[in-house]
Design a protein around this motif. Structure first.
Motif, short mmCIF file in Angstrom:
data_model
loop_
_atom_site.label_atom_id
_atom_site.label_comp_id
_atom_site.label_asym_id
_atom_site.label_seq_id
_atom_site.Cartn_x
_atom_site.Cartn_y
_atom_site.Cartn_z
N GLY A 182 -21.38 -107.47 13.64
CA GLY A 182 -21.64 -106.27 12.85
C GLY A 182 -21.35 -105.00 13.62
O GLY A 182 -20.77 -104.05 13.07
N CYS A 183 -21.76 -104.95 14.87
CA CYS A 183 -21.49 -103.76 15.69
C CYS A 183 -20.00 -103.62 15.99
O CYS A 183 -19.44 -102.53 15.93
N ALA A 184 -19.36 -104.75 16.30
CA ALA A 184 -17.92 -104.72 16.63
C ALA A 184 -17.12 -104.19 15.45
O ALA A 184 -16.11 -103.48 15.64
N GLY A 185 -17.54 -104.47 14.23
CA GLY A 185 -16.85 -104.00 13.05
C GLY A 185 -16.89 -102.49 12.90
O GLY A 185 -16.14 -101.92 12.10
N GLN A 186 -17.77 -101.84 13.67
CA GLN A 186 -17.86 -100.38 13.62
C GLN A 186 -17.45 -99.74 14.95
O GLN A 186 -17.78 -98.59 15.23
N GLY A 187 -16.72 -100.53 15.76
CA GLY A 187 -16.23 -100.01 17.02
C GLY A 187 -17.30 -99.84 18.08
O GLY A 187 -17.13 -99.08 19.04
N LEU A 188 -18.41 -100.55 17.92
CA LEU A 188 -19.52 -100.46 18.86
C LEU A 188 -19.84 -101.85 19.40
O LEU A 188 -19.18 -102.83 19.05
N VAL A 189 -20.85 -101.94 20.24
CA VAL A 189 -21.24 -103.23 20.81
C VAL A 189 -22.74 -103.42 20.66
O VAL A 189 -23.49 -102.46 20.55
N CYS A 190 -23.15 -104.67 20.64
CA CYS A 190 -24.57 -105.00 20.64
C CYS A 190 -24.98 -105.41 22.04
O CYS A 190 -24.32 -106.22 22.69
N SER A 191 -26.04 -104.83 22.53
CA SER A 191 -26.58 -105.14 23.86
C SER A 191 -28.04 -105.54 23.70
O SER A 191 -28.82 -104.80 23.09
N THR A 192 -28.42 -106.69 24.24
CA THR A 192 -29.83 -107.10 24.14
C THR A 192 -30.72 -106.12 24.90
O THR A 192 -31.85 -105.87 24.50
N ALA A 193 -30.19 -105.55 25.98
CA ALA A 193 -30.98 -104.57 26.75
C ALA A 193 -31.26 -103.35 25.89
O ALA A 193 -32.39 -102.84 25.86
N ALA A 194 -30.24 -102.85 25.18
CA ALA A 194 -30.43 -101.68 24.33
C ALA A 194 -31.35 -102.02 23.16
O ALA A 194 -32.22 -101.22 22.79
N SER A 195 -31.18 -103.20 22.56
CA SER A 195 -32.03 -103.63 21.45
C SER A 195 -33.49 -103.73 21.90
O SER A 195 -34.41 -103.34 21.18
N TYR A 196 -33.68 -104.26 23.09
CA TYR A 196 -35.03 -104.40 23.66
C TYR A 196 -35.66 -103.03 23.87
O TYR A 196 -36.84 -102.81 23.55
N GLY A 197 -34.87 -102.08 24.38
CA GLY A 197 -35.38 -100.73 24.63
C GLY A 197 -35.72 -99.99 23.35
O GLY A 197 -36.58 -99.11 23.36
N ARG A 198 -35.06 -100.32 22.25
CA ARG A 198 -35.27 -99.63 20.98
C ARG A 198 -36.19 -100.38 20.03
O ARG A 198 -36.45 -99.91 18.92
N ASN A 199 -36.67 -101.53 20.42
CA ASN A 199 -37.50 -102.36 19.53
C ASN A 199 -38.71 -101.61 19.00
O ASN A 199 -39.15 -101.82 17.88
N GLY A 200 -39.25 -100.70 19.82
CA GLY A 200 -40.43 -99.94 19.41
C GLY A 200 -40.18 -98.97 18.27
O GLY A 200 -41.13 -98.44 17.69
N GLU A 201 -38.90 -98.77 17.92
CA GLU A 201 -38.57 -97.84 16.82
C GLU A 201 -38.66 -98.50 15.45
O GLU A 201 -38.66 -97.80 14.43
N ILE A 202 -38.72 -99.84 15.43
CA ILE A 202 -38.71 -100.52 14.13
C ILE A 202 -39.76 -101.64 14.07
O ILE A 202 -39.62 -102.58 13.29
N ASP A 203 -40.80 -101.55 14.89
CA ASP A 203 -41.80 -102.62 14.94
C ASP A 203 -43.03 -102.35 14.07
O ASP A 203 -44.06 -102.99 14.23
N SER A 204 -42.92 -101.40 13.16
CA SER A 204 -43.97 -101.20 12.16
C SER A 204 -43.31 -101.13 10.79
O SER A 204 -42.10 -100.88 10.67
N ARG A 205 -44.08 -101.34 9.76
CA ARG A 205 -43.52 -101.35 8.41
C ARG A 205 -42.92 -100.00 8.03
O ARG A 205 -41.83 -99.93 7.44
#
Length: 299
Positions: free
Chosen positions: A167-190
């Protein structure tokens, strides 16, 4: 007393059992055609609450989004969560389908005569739970936030069935587990997930939060009335995956970044790991000496 009529009765099968097994264990049988006729007696919350109460269990909260599933009606006993049947075709009812080991199927068991008569049990309303204590609640309206398509780092919804990597590659970007881990707090509530998904053109109208460490979570299920699977706060890094795909009816919510953001996230994660290691080492040295005053502070 058990709700009972001529020719059969409602029964709760044992944990994990099919209706076929549950009825047979009582010297009765599950007949799909009879079950279908009786379905109208359990296709509302009040009606199901009354039947289940008569069988010694409780409906204190409800899920009516799976009304045509083969194992519904069913009760998640530990939570008092009742999966309510809906108007349905005879083919959607199954006597043979089992259920998970924490649930009990609600079954119509026919007697040898097979006659059908109206139920004699009057519906009793179930006590409603406050929305904050329910596993499935309506979501608040989303404020305008999140990232749309483009080359900047931010949250994206991958295509149906896609991994975050794809999904990220299709938009010219990359997925990083480190970045996802760092941002997890932005979407961990309803409310947070609702806002981000809404800004991306999706919708979160109800939630399941029991799969917060699954590799494809956070994820949305658009065709199921806006069902969103919520990530868990403080989940381990190892539980996040960029490569994991999801069901063809779901869209993963991914944090996509450019190469600079990926490197920065990896560096930040390394610093956190180093600090944690230093702290653990300091505590270990203190425990060995029995006092912290005899040791110099760690660098």
């Amino acid at each position: 007393p058990t709700p009972q009529v001529a020719g059969g009765r409602w029964s709760l099968a044992a944990f994990g059992q099919s209706c076929e097994q549950g009825c047979t264990g009582q010297g009765l049988r599950c007949k799909q055609e009879d079950f279908h006729v009786r379905n109208a007696e359990v296709d509302s919350m009040d009606e199901m609450a009354a039947i289940v109460k008569g069988l010694g269990a409780t409906c204190s909260q409800y899920n009516n989004h799976w009304g045509r599933a083969g194992d519904v009606p069913a009760v998640l006993v530990s939570q008092g969560l009742c999966f309510v049947s809906g108007p349905r075709s005879i083919d959607s009812l199954s006597c043979a389908t089992g259920v998970s080991s924490d649930k009990k199927r609600l079954c119509w068991c026919s007697g040898s005569a097979g006659a059908l008569a109206p139920t004699t049990s009057a519906p009793v309303p179930a006590r409603a739970l406050a929305p904050t204590t329910s596993a499935l609640v309506a979501a608040p309206a989303p404020p305008p936030t999140g990232s749309g398509s483009g080359s900047s780092s931010g949250w994206r919804l991958a295509g149906r069935g896609q991994s975050c990597e794809k999904g990220c590659a299709g938009q010219g970007l990359v997925c990083s587990t480190a970045a996802s881990y760092g941002r997890n707090g932005e979407i961990d509530s309803r409310s947070e997930m609702t806002a981000v998904v809404g800004a991306l053109g999706g919708a979160c109208k109800w939630f399941i939060d029991n799969w917060g460490e699954a590799v494809d979570v956070p994820v949305t299920m658009p065709d199921n009335n806006g069902l969103c699977f919520l990530t868990r706060t403080s989940r381990p890094l190892a539980s996040l995956s960029c490569a994991a795909t999801t069901g063809a009816d779901k869209q993963r919510l991914c944090f996509c970044t450019d190469a600079t953001g990926t490197a920065a996230a990896a560096s930040s994660l390394a610093q956190v790991a180093t600090a944690a290691s230093t702290s653990q080492d300091r505590r270990r040295r203190r425990s060995l000496t029995g006092t912290s005053s005899l040791l110099p502070a760690a660098a």
